[in-house]
Motif scaffolding. Sequence first.
Motif, PDB file in Angstrom:
ATOM      1  N   THR A  28       0.842  -1.187   0.000  1.00  0.00           N
ATOM      2  CA  THR A  28       0.000   0.000   0.000  1.00  0.00           C
ATOM      3  C   THR A  28       0.881   1.242   0.000  1.00  0.00           C
ATOM      4  N   SER A  30       2.642   4.702   0.807  1.00  0.00           N
ATOM      5  CA  SER A  30       2.848   5.401   2.076  1.00  0.00           C
ATOM      6  C   SER A  30       3.593   6.698   1.798  1.00  0.00           C
ATOM      7  N   ASN A 345       5.973   0.470  14.845  1.00  0.00           N
ATOM      8  CA  ASN A 345       4.658   1.107  14.811  1.00  0.00           C
ATOM      9  C   ASN A 345       4.632   2.296  13.857  1.00  0.00           C
ATOM     10  N   LYS A 348       6.023   0.436   7.756  1.00  0.00           N
ATOM     11  CA  LYS A 348       5.349  -0.751   7.248  1.00  0.00           C
ATOM     12  C   LYS A 348       6.358  -1.891   7.084  1.00  0.00           C
ATOM     13  N   LYS A 349       5.843  -3.081   6.819  1.00  0.00           N
ATOM     14  CA  LYS A 349       6.710  -4.254   6.820  1.00  0.00           C
ATOM     15  C   LYS A 349       7.768  -4.207   5.717  1.00  0.00           C
ATOM     16  N   ARG A 374       0.865 -10.315   7.456  1.00  0.00           N
ATOM     17  CA  ARG A 374      -0.067  -9.452   6.748  1.00  0.00           C
ATOM     18  C   ARG A 374       0.306  -7.980   6.904  1.00  0.00           C
ATOM     19  N   ALA A 375      -0.147  -7.167   5.960  1.00  0.00           N
ATOM     20  CA  ALA A 375       0.138  -5.739   6.002  1.00  0.00           C
ATOM     21  C   ALA A 375      -0.489  -5.076   7.218  1.00  0.00           C
ATOM     22  N   ASP A 376      -1.613  -5.604   7.711  1.00  0.00           N
ATOM     23  CA  ASP A 376      -2.295  -5.001   8.850  1.00  0.00           C
ATOM     24  C   ASP A 376      -1.942  -5.680  10.171  1.00  0.00           C
ATOM     25  N   ASP A 377      -0.981  -6.588  10.174  1.00  0.00           N
ATOM     26  CA  ASP A 377      -0.535  -7.205  11.421  1.00  0.00           C
ATOM     27  C   ASP A 377       0.166  -6.177  12.303  1.00  0.00           C
ATOM     28  N   ASN A 378       0.086  -6.373  13.595  1.00  0.00           N
ATOM     29  CA  ASN A 378       0.790  -5.534  14.555  1.00  0.00           C
ATOM     30  C   ASN A 378       2.245  -6.004  14.617  1.00  0.00           C
TER      31      ASN A 378
END
Length: 394
Positions: A28, A30, A345, A348-349, A374-378
Amino acid sequence: MIIQLRFSNFYSFAEGTELSFELGKKPTPSAYDIEIGGTRRLNKALAVIGANGSGKTQFIKPLAFLSWFISSSFLGSKPEDPVPFHPHTFKREEDSLFEITFLLDNEEYRYKLIANRKHVVHEALYKKTSHLFSYVFVREKTESGYDYKQQGFGFPSSQARNIRSNASLLSAAHNYDVPMASTFVEYFNKYSFNLNVSGRQHFHGGNVLESAEYFFKHAHFLSDMERMMCDFDLGICSVKIHEAEGKDDQGRSTKVFVPVAVHECENMSFELPFFEESSGTQSAFVLLRRILPVLENGGVAIIDEIDNDLHPHMLPHILELFKFEHTNPRQAQIIFTCHTPEVLNLLKKHQAYLVEKIDQQSEAWRLDEVTGLRADDNLYAKYMAGALSAVPNL
């Protein structure tokens, strides 16, 4: 701008290792993206995280080595000096490889170096033409000396073949006033780093004086530095740099530039020399000297242990300088190591590398290479739980 670095047999990295700023099509968008021609994206920021002794510094050190070797090795070393790096202990008799791909004036280039402590084995510069790379020059060691070929580089063979074996041909050609070589030396001179080929340049008082002198002589950075030091909530309302007389190591008179912080409270003010400020305040001052020129002129900031002596809340402010066009008009990049996992935080990964040492060999991987992540993982929570590895084994 850096696209990719590949290296092997360098300090704790025995095997082939890749450090890439390039993104695929899936991540995504950024604020840390650089758009290249509408079809490619590069990262502006990369974080490198891992336990003490894992090889974080060694992972970014090839960039500092190549910057020095390409720009300064011809005049910055003596004929008898070794090439200033170390191979992995298990492969000390083998050659080391470095290959960096980068963009300069909208053209893609690749510089390749194979060397050992004694001499350069192979040095070449390539330019991308269509989907292939064509050589600009190639320098190859033979039993009798060096073979050399070039296409439009402009450095005569009679001189190129006689360049000493522990120096870069690009560095030498620059000092022989070859215009194309000077273009590449200027590019690599825009790499700003707080480590050298031997390791991190540990903080000391001389860093503060050198930074003060730099800001004094480059006044257009002074106001930016002052504003940011005040924004960091250090209790400082302004910064002054006083010129004074001092003594060098030989006892000769010399100019010394002393930074002073001005503090105000209830209509009263006082000045405090930076040497009496906290180590965090001094570190922030020195860090800005490294970063502000890169932001203005373009280039790469290579910062080892960016969180050293800095409060973790300062790190987001430093990174945000690279986000926006008004603070980063030339698409400068930053790569840094740190011990602050909270940085996960902020990024992104595809903007974070982990480094781990197993059986005395370091390995590095970008988090978007981890299967199932996943992209939305913490990312922070997973790292702290040990699910991503590269944590201290206590």
